[in-house]
Structures are given as structure tokens and as C-alpha cells.
Design a protein around this motif. Structure first.
Motif, PDB file in Angstrom:
ATOM      1  N   GLU A 526       0.831  -1.193   0.000  1.00 34.27           N
ATOM      2  CA  GLU A 526       0.000   0.000   0.000  1.00 34.27           C
ATOM      3  C   GLU A 526       0.876   1.258   0.000  1.00 34.27           C
ATOM      4  N   ARG A 528      -0.008   4.320   0.890  1.00 35.44           N
ATOM      5  CA  ARG A 528      -0.252   5.198   2.031  1.00 35.44           C
ATOM      6  C   ARG A 528       0.365   4.625   3.303  1.00 35.44           C
ATOM      7  N   GLY A 529       0.200   5.377   4.390  1.00 41.87           N
ATOM      8  CA  GLY A 529       0.803   4.949   5.649  1.00 41.87           C
ATOM      9  C   GLY A 529       0.021   3.906   6.392  1.00 41.87           C
ATOM     10  N   SER A 530      -1.192   3.582   5.943  1.00 44.87           N
ATOM     11  CA  SER A 530      -2.007   2.564   6.603  1.00 44.87           C
ATOM     12  C   SER A 530      -2.936   1.930   5.577  1.00 44.87           C
ATOM     13  N   ARG A 533      -8.402   2.158   4.098  1.00 45.20           N
ATOM     14  CA  ARG A 533      -9.109   3.423   3.871  1.00 45.20           C
ATOM     15  C   ARG A 533     -10.494   3.117   3.298  1.00 45.20           C
ATOM     16  N   ARG A 555       2.791  -4.118   3.974  1.00 51.95           N
ATOM     17  CA  ARG A 555       3.858  -3.173   3.666  1.00 51.95           C
ATOM     18  C   ARG A 555       3.235  -1.852   3.248  1.00 51.95           C
ATOM     19  N   THR A 556       3.403  -0.835   4.081  1.00 50.27           N
ATOM     20  CA  THR A 556       2.850   0.478   3.783  1.00 50.27           C
ATOM     21  C   THR A 556       3.953   1.440   3.353  1.00 50.27           C
ATOM     22  N   ARG A 557       3.524   2.592   2.835  1.00 48.79           N
ATOM     23  CA  ARG A 557       4.450   3.581   2.251  1.00 48.79           C
ATOM     24  C   ARG A 557       5.365   2.895   1.232  1.00 48.79           C
ATOM     25  N   THR A 559       5.659   1.763  -2.913  1.00 48.88           N
ATOM     26  CA  THR A 559       5.186   2.071  -4.268  1.00 48.88           C
ATOM     27  C   THR A 559       5.654   0.991  -5.227  1.00 48.88           C
ATOM     28  N   ASP A 572      10.449   1.459  -0.941  1.00 46.44           N
ATOM     29  CA  ASP A 572       9.937   1.835   0.374  1.00 46.44           C
ATOM     30  C   ASP A 572       9.978   3.347   0.538  1.00 46.44           C
ATOM     31  N   ALA A 573       9.702   3.823   1.738  1.00 43.55           N
ATOM     32  CA  ALA A 573       9.632   5.262   1.976  1.00 43.55           C
ATOM     33  C   ALA A 573      10.958   5.964   1.717  1.00 43.55           C
ATOM     34  N   ASP A 574      12.068   5.223   1.807  1.00 42.08           N
ATOM     35  CA  ASP A 574      13.391   5.805   1.580  1.00 42.08           C
ATOM     36  C   ASP A 574      13.866   5.661   0.142  1.00 42.08           C
TER      37      ASP A 574
END
Length: 632
Positions: A526, A528-530, A533, A555-557, A559, A572-574
């Protein structure tokens, strides 16, 4: 004989005679204005009184003037006119009327947060002020004064909300009451506040008192059923005429306001345990909207009265229909908690299955001035409701569905293990349409030519939305499928197979739930952070808990950047890239409205509803269907 006669036997409660065993539970509505009862509030309760319920407990009213919340107030004479008008409006309906008195304690939306001990509700909540003995005495006096106002307004009884983590419940909890004075420590001390409130009310007013009590707090370390039974006996000794048994707190709302995945009657054993400890009537609650379940509670002696909450929002005529044996006409509450979610956000109560709820004052099904030929294309919640209301108003209605049965997305949503109740509403609506004489056409793909051939006066487009398919590398691979195909069982998934669900929306979560229950190894990715929705908060919390229990990796954040033959690649977010093994990929990324795809010949009025106009939730779909039909 209906087999439910026990529900319609009278019962003595204090000096009152209740005409049947069905009680409308106190539930917040946000229909008041500045704490005052409004015409909307009165119309809401009148509608339930007309449906045959024997007793109504008006929603919790705040007893202390310094408490701020969305609830009505009963802490000053300025609130008396509205309360009195409500009671007087209900009098002609042979209904016993009470009002719930409440002090939220530390569970406030805004304003002073107070508690027996300075323990916050959660990490984001303020530390509550620890009440002094003098302040406790002041709040006890507030309850007594509120009860006196209730008597002056004409209420037949009062109920104290002593459950769900509100102030009396907070005092009872050994987890959150850590006082060392006469209000803390032993159970007798922790119950002292409740006993003092009960005495103040009964001594000042003489009104029968119902005490709402948690049979179990839910979280480890809270009040237990053994302690609750003893507390029930204490408040009865202090003057209570009945005990209403509930459970759960703000931290365990899946118990208090059970979503559809929770079995019916889950709190019945708690009522039975309290019933054995007291000699006054006991009320049971907890998804008792099935008439057989409700009757069994009373017939068995587990409780004397049954509380109906969400059931009466969905079906105000539940009592009369059960008494008359019209069980197939009961509009089912599907425990989706949309009503709860809206009120929790400070919005007016509405219902996913009953568009009248919350707008009873203006709701009117007037016969159409000129009956018209109405063609409804699409049989999801919006389409079926539009067809039902239009037909009730006298229009000539047909409903068209490309699948072989009515329901649209309801059919798919109901396939998830936690969403089976949705299918009950689908069946209810289909039966109503057939009874009303709506022409039903299934297995038909409607295009402009079909519309031209039928030549309706009005075309209602309720074709829903289609899945979004992003332009990802590998998106056309044979192992990539729309999530709905997996929910329908159109794609075989073997035990132990690795499945990646791209998108953590409601559809994505429900797909993961179903496949994990069948033994697949599932990962949700996903952006988003959670996840979850679009899912009501209590249901979402329960669903996420179940997903984690079933071993679903979340797995959030994250893409997704590519789909490969045996894996899904995401960052991931990084920005770091990762691969997740995948034998099957399910797409649940979002929806695109389809309303613009169907045209009508000149002269035909067109209305686009629900997801076909804008993808949204169940409440909006049902209400958009009803509103369109009311406007025809």
C-alpha cells in the motif's frame, strides 16, 4: 403464533409497567443543536415509537455544565423545553420513556478531561485531571440535579451510563483507577462513586433508575464479570431498579459496537451472569437483532429485556413486524457501523440500509404527480434503492443488471469472510423489488441502443465504477488479476501459494482476508501509511487485527514499480527497492466511475448515481439512490 410472543409480554420495572420486552438502546445521533433537543431529534425518536418498541432510552445527555461534547445536555433549566417537548411528543404512542445521564470523564472530545487517576486514554490524549474528593461530590450532585430535571421534563425513568469507560466505569476499573483513598483499591471503594450517584438519584427524584454496567471491560486488567456482578448488587442495594449489561471501552469498541464479523449475542453470557446476582430486571444487548436470538434471551431467563440499538436505526418497525410475524419484511442491520462512524466524527446519524434515518423530519414518500417510465441500469446499492423508492412512489420501474443476479458490488463485498451480512441486505432488496413489481432484467449488457429501444422517460445510471489499472511494467502478465476475480473464485489459488495484493483499500483487505483464510501466503502493498481506507474505524481495526493474526504481511508507504514473472518490485519510503515473491498478483488500487459511458436519446432525463458518478461509501450510495427517486 409467531414464536416470539415472549418479547411482547409486559414487565414491571420499579413502579412502571413496560408493555413489552424491547428497549431502544441509547445511541448518539448528533441531531441536537448546542446541546438542545431539536425537531430533528424528536422526529427521529417518534419514528421508533411508531414502530412498536415498548421502551425508549433517549441518548446520553451530559450532566455537568463544564463538559463539552456532541451530546445533548441536561445540566441546566435552559435545556428543559426541548426535553419536555420530546417526552410530550412520545406520550401518544404508549411507550415508556427514559433518558440516559452521562459524564464522559476522560473520554471527552474537547473541554476538561477528568478521571479518578491521571492516566490518559491513549498516547495522543491529554493527561486527565485527577478528581479531588470535593470534585467527586460535585459531580455526584450534578447527577442528582440532572435526574431532578429529567423528572420535571416528564421522563418515566433515568439511566446512568456506567459502562464503556465513561466516568463511573473508569472508577470501577482497577486498570485505570489507582487511587489510594476511599474511591480506590478494593472493589467496594472503586464502586463507591457509582453507589453515591445511585443514591443521589433515587433519594432526590424517586424515579426508577436503570444502571448501565460493563459486564467486562475487554482490555486485560479491567473490570471482570465476577466483579461486575458484585457491583450490580451494590447499585441495586443503592436503589437501582434494573441493570443494563454491556461491555467494552474506547479501547475495545469491537466489543461494545460489534462489527458484522462478531457473532450475534456475544454479550449474552454477561447479562446472564448479572441476572443471577440481582433480583431486578436485567437488559441484554449485543447484536440481538435476530428475532429468534432476542426471544431466546428472554425465554431462557438470561435477561428480562432486550436492547435494540442499530437494529432500530435500520428498521424502526422491527417490533411491530416481529409481533405480526412479518419477518421477511425486516430490513436487516448489517452491523457496518456507518451510523456509529458518522456520529463519532460529529456528523448526523445516517444508515447504510435505511436512507430515512437521521432525516425523519423531512422524509416523505409522496406519490408521484405523474408516473413515469424509469429505467435503472446497475443493481448495486444505489441502483436498487433508486428502483425501490421510485416504484413505491408509483413509477413504472425496470432494473437492468449485466450479471446474472442483482447486487453489483454488494455481491463481491459479501464474499469476504467478515462481510457476509452484506448478502442479507442484497437479498432483502431483491425481494422487495420483486414484491413491488419492478421489472428485473439480469444478464443484459445495456448500451445506448438498448436504452433507445426501451425509450424510458428517465434513465438512472447506477453502473458503479471499474477498477483502475495503472501503466506498470508487467501489468498485463497472465498471473495479474483484478482483486474481484479472486474474491469470486474465478482464479484458483492453492494452499501455500504466495499472493501479493496491490492496494490496501477495502477491496484489497477483503481479498487478503479471504485468501489468507484459504491458506495462501498474502502480502498487501500500500502506498499510504495505513491500510483499510474507506472502512469504518471499528471494522477496520478488527479487520487489520484479523489480517495480522492470519499472517498477512502488510507493507505500507510502498510504491510498486514493476511486476515480474515471480515477484512484485516496490520501493519503500526511503526509495530503496524490494522484491516480494508472487505467484498471483491481485489489483485493488482504486476505482474509476463509469457513468459517462452510457448515453440516452434526446428527451430522456438522465441521473447518474453512486459510484457511477463518484466512488464513495455505502451510505452515500444508498442515499443518492433514494434522493434521485424522491426527486422524480
Amino acid at each position: 403464533m409467531t414464536g416470539h410472543e415472549v418479547l411482547f409480554e409486559p414487565l414491571r420495572l420499579g413502579g412502571l409497567t413496560l408493555r413489552n420486552r424491547l428497549v431502544m438502546a441509547p445511541m448518539g445521533t448528533c441531531l441536537d443543536a448546542g446541546g438542545r433537543i431539536t425537531d430533528d431529534t424528536i422526529a427521529y425518536y417518534l419514528r421508533r415509537a411508531r414502530g412498536g418498541v415498548g421502551t425508549i432510552t433517549v441518548e446520553g445527555c451530559l450532566v455537568s455544565a463544564d463538559t463539552v461534547g456532541p451530546e445533548p445536555k441536561i445540566c441546566g433549566r435552559e435545556y428543559l423545553p426541548g426535553l419536555r417537548r420530546l417526552v410530550e411528543a412520545l406520550r401518544p404512542y404508549d411507550v415508556t420513556v427514559g433518558v440516559q445521564l452521562m459524564h464522559p470523564g476522560r473520554q471527552v472530545v474537547e473541554g476538561p478531561s477528568v478521571a479518578p487517576s491521571p492516566i490518559p486514554l491513549n498516547s495522543a490524549a491529554p493527561v486527565p485531571h485527577e478528581l479531588t474528593a470535593d470534585e467527586i461530590a460535585g459531580i455526584v450532585a450534578d447527577y442528582g440535579a440532572a435526574a431532578a430535571l429529567a423528572a420535571e421534563a416528564g421522563f418515566d425513568f433515568v439511566e446512568v451510563h456506567g459502562a464503556h469507560g465513561y466516568l463511573p466505569s473508569n472508577f470501577l476499573s482497577p486498570q485505570f483507577n489507582q487511587r489510594c483513598d476511599e474511591y480506590g483499591g478494593s472493589l467496594e471503594n472503586r464502586a463507591r462513586f457509582s453507589v453515591e450517584v445511585a443514591r443521589a438519584i433515587t433519594e432526590q427524584t424517586g424515579l426508577p433508575l436503570v444502571w448501565r454496567l460493563n459486564g467486562d471491560d475487554g482490555p486485560s486488567g479491567g473490570l471482570t464479570i465476577e466483579e461486575a456482578a458484585r457491583v450490580a448488587a451494590m447499585v441495586v442495594a443503592a436503589g437501582a431498579s434494573a441493570i443494563s449489561v454491556s461491555a467494552g471501552t474506547w479501547l475495545s469498541l469491537q466489543v461494545t459496537l460489534a462489527p458484522m464479523a462478531v457473532p450475534r449475542g456475544h454479550m449474552r453470557p454477561l447479562a446472564a451472569a448479572v441476572k443471577r446476582a440481582v433480583d431486578v430486571p436485567v437488559m441484554a444487548v449485543g447484536r440481538l437483532d435476530d428475532p429468534d436470538d432476542a426471544a431466546a434471551v428472554v425465554a431462557s431467563g438470561d435477561a428480562d429485556l432486550v436492547l435494540l440499538g442499530r437494529a432500530l436505526i435500520a428498521e424502526p418497525d422491527w417490533p411491530d413486524k416481529v409481533r405480526e410475524g412479518r419477518l421477511d419484511e425486516l430490513r436487516p442491520c448489517i452491523a457496518c457501523n456507518a451510523c456509529v462512524d458518522l456520529v463519532g466524527r460529529g456528523e448526523r446519524a445516517r444508515c447504510s440500509v435505511n436512507p430515512e434515518a437521521g432525516r425523519e423530519l423531512t422524509w416523505e414518500l409522496k406519490p408521484a404527480a405523474t408516473p413515469r417510465r424509469v429505467m435503472v441500469v446497475g443493481s448495486g446499492p444505489a441502483g436498487m434503492e433508486a428502483a425501490r423508492i421510485a416504484r413505491l412512489r408509483g413509477h413504472d420501474v425496470s432494473i437492468w443488471e449485466r450479471d446474472d443476479r442483482l447486487g453489483g458490488k454488494l455481491e463481491v463485498a459479501g464474499l469476504a469472510p467478515s462481510k457476509r451480512e452484506v448478502l442479507r441486505f442484497r437479498a432483502y432488496q431483491a425481494e422487495r423489488l420483486a414484491e413491488l413489481g419492478v421489472v428485473i432484467r439480469t444478464g443484459v449488457e445495456v448500451d445506448t441502443a438498448v436504452v433507445a429501444r426501451e425509450a424510458p422517460d428517465v434513465l438512472v445510471v447506477a453502473t458503479g465504477a471499474e477498477p483502475l489499472v495503472p501503466p506498470l511494467p508487467g501489468i498485463d502478465s497472465p498471473h495479474v488479476h483484478d482483486a474481484q476475480e479472486l474474491l469470486r473464485g474465478e482464479v484458483a489459488v492453492e494452499m501455500g501459494q504466495r499472493v501479493v495484493v496491490i492496494g490496501g483499500s477495502a477491496t484489497g483487505c477483503e481479498t487478503a482476508e479471504l485468501l489468507a483464510a484459504r491458506g495462501a501466503h498474502v502480502t498487501i502493498i500500500e502506498m499510504r501509511g495505513s491500510i483499510g481506507r474507506g472502512i469504518e474505524a471499528i471494522t477496520r481495526r478488527q479487520l487489520v487485527r484479523q489480517l495480522r493474526h492470519d499472517g498477512v504481511e502488510i507493507r505500507t508507504r510502498a510504491t510498486v514499480i514493476a511486476i515480474e514473472p515471480g515477484a512484485v518490485v516496490h520501493t519503500d519510503a526511503d526509495g530503496a527497492a524490494h522484491e516480494v515473491p508472487a505467484g498471483v498478483v491481485a489489483l485493488a488500487i482504486g476505482w474509476r466511475p463509469t457513468g459517462a459511458a452510457l448515453a440516452a436519446p434526446p428527451g430522456v432525463e438522465v441521473r447518474v448515481l453512486g459510484d457511477a458518478e463518484h466512488p464513495a461509501d455505502f451510505v452515500r450510495a444508498i442515499n443518492s439512490g433514494a434522493d434521485a427517486a424522491l426527486a422524480l
